[in-house]
Scaffold this motif. Structure first.
Motif, PDB file in Angstrom:
ATOM      1  N   LEU A 157       0.824  -1.210   0.000  1.00 53.37           N
ATOM      2  CA  LEU A 157       0.000   0.000   0.000  1.00 53.37           C
ATOM      3  C   LEU A 157       0.857   1.259   0.000  1.00 53.37           C
ATOM      4  N   ILE A 158       1.982   1.203   0.690  1.00 52.04           N
ATOM      5  CA  ILE A 158       2.913   2.331   0.703  1.00 52.04           C
ATOM      6  C   ILE A 158       3.448   2.572  -0.706  1.00 52.04           C
ATOM      7  N   ASP A 159       3.716   1.483  -1.423  1.00 53.19           N
ATOM      8  CA  ASP A 159       4.225   1.597  -2.795  1.00 53.19           C
ATOM      9  C   ASP A 159       3.226   2.257  -3.740  1.00 53.19           C
ATOM     10  N   GLU A 160       1.945   2.274  -3.384  1.00 53.38           N
ATOM     11  CA  GLU A 160       0.929   2.928  -4.214  1.00 53.38           C
ATOM     12  C   GLU A 160       1.020   4.455  -4.129  1.00 53.38           C
ATOM     13  N   LEU A 161       1.661   4.952  -3.090  1.00 54.13           N
ATOM     14  CA  LEU A 161       1.695   6.400  -2.851  1.00 54.13           C
ATOM     15  C   LEU A 161       2.862   7.052  -3.594  1.00 54.13           C
ATOM     16  N   PRO A 162       2.650   8.247  -4.113  1.00 53.68           N
ATOM     17  CA  PRO A 162       3.744   8.967  -4.777  1.00 53.68           C
ATOM     18  C   PRO A 162       4.867   9.283  -3.788  1.00 53.68           C
ATOM     19  N   HIS A 163       6.073   9.235  -4.255  1.00 54.26           N
ATOM     20  CA  HIS A 163       7.255   9.473  -3.418  1.00 54.26           C
ATOM     21  C   HIS A 163       7.182  10.822  -2.703  1.00 54.26           C
ATOM     22  N   VAL A 164       6.645  11.834  -3.357  1.00 55.15           N
ATOM     23  CA  VAL A 164       6.584  13.180  -2.792  1.00 55.15           C
ATOM     24  C   VAL A 164       5.754  13.221  -1.498  1.00 55.15           C
ATOM     25  N   PHE A 165       4.838  12.277  -1.321  1.00 56.91           N
ATOM     26  CA  PHE A 165       4.021  12.235  -0.099  1.00 56.91           C
ATOM     27  C   PHE A 165       4.881  12.022   1.146  1.00 56.91           C
ATOM     28  N   PHE A 166       6.050  11.461   0.983  1.00 56.88           N
ATOM     29  CA  PHE A 166       6.910  11.113   2.114  1.00 56.88           C
ATOM     30  C   PHE A 166       7.837  12.254   2.530  1.00 56.88           C
TER      31      PHE A 166
END
Length: 146
Positions: free
Chosen positions: A14-23
């Motif tokens: 699920l984390i991999d679904e999120l765009p890198h910029v969210f982190f």
């Protein structure tokens, strides 16, 4: 009940679904806790926390409470559990993104969460008022049994 490794693997997907910029500026990362914490607003041991966005002197982090998922969703098929986990993860990331963006208005998730807590507490207030009429012979169902 899903074991910790399977839960972490599901969360990783699920984390991999999120765009890198969210982190960005999520210095504390994403933590999985075995706890099953109650909300400080819980009136009858019926309000639990599944995720939390934390900002403190250690930085910003998201905590996912596996214990809450185990307690309330252990009966769900794995795909349904994954949907619930996705919902909580994205909820916490919305808090993070709004914090980074300085969003603190009536349309923010923080304000939405506060409204939901107020509705929850109002339900108990209405239940207590209605319970006072019980002595008159009225039958009253708890609004939280439905």
């Amino acid at each position: 009940m899903i074991d910790k490794d399977e839960f972490n693997f599901m969360l990783s997907d699920l984390i991999d679904e999120l765009p890198h910029v969210f982190f960005r500026d999520l210095h504390g990362g994403i933590i999985v806790s075995d706890d099953c914490p109650q909300s400080e607003y819980s009136m009858n041991n019926d309000l639990f926390i599944f995720g939390q966005y934390r900002v403190n002197n250690l930085g910003r982090q998201v905590v996912i409470f596996k214990g809450s998922f185990d307690r309330f969703y252990s009966h769900l098929p794995q795909e349904e559990l994954k949907k619930k986990l996705r919902e909580v993860l994205r909820h916490e990331f919305r808090h993070h993104l709004e914090f980074l963006g300085g969003v603190h208005n009536s349309k923010s998730l923080e304000a939405e969460d506060k409204r939901e807590i107020q509705e929850y507490l109002a339900g108990y207030a209405n239940w207590e008022k209605a319970s006072a009429h019980k002595e008159e012979g009225n039958i009253i169902d708890s609004p939280f049994d439905k």
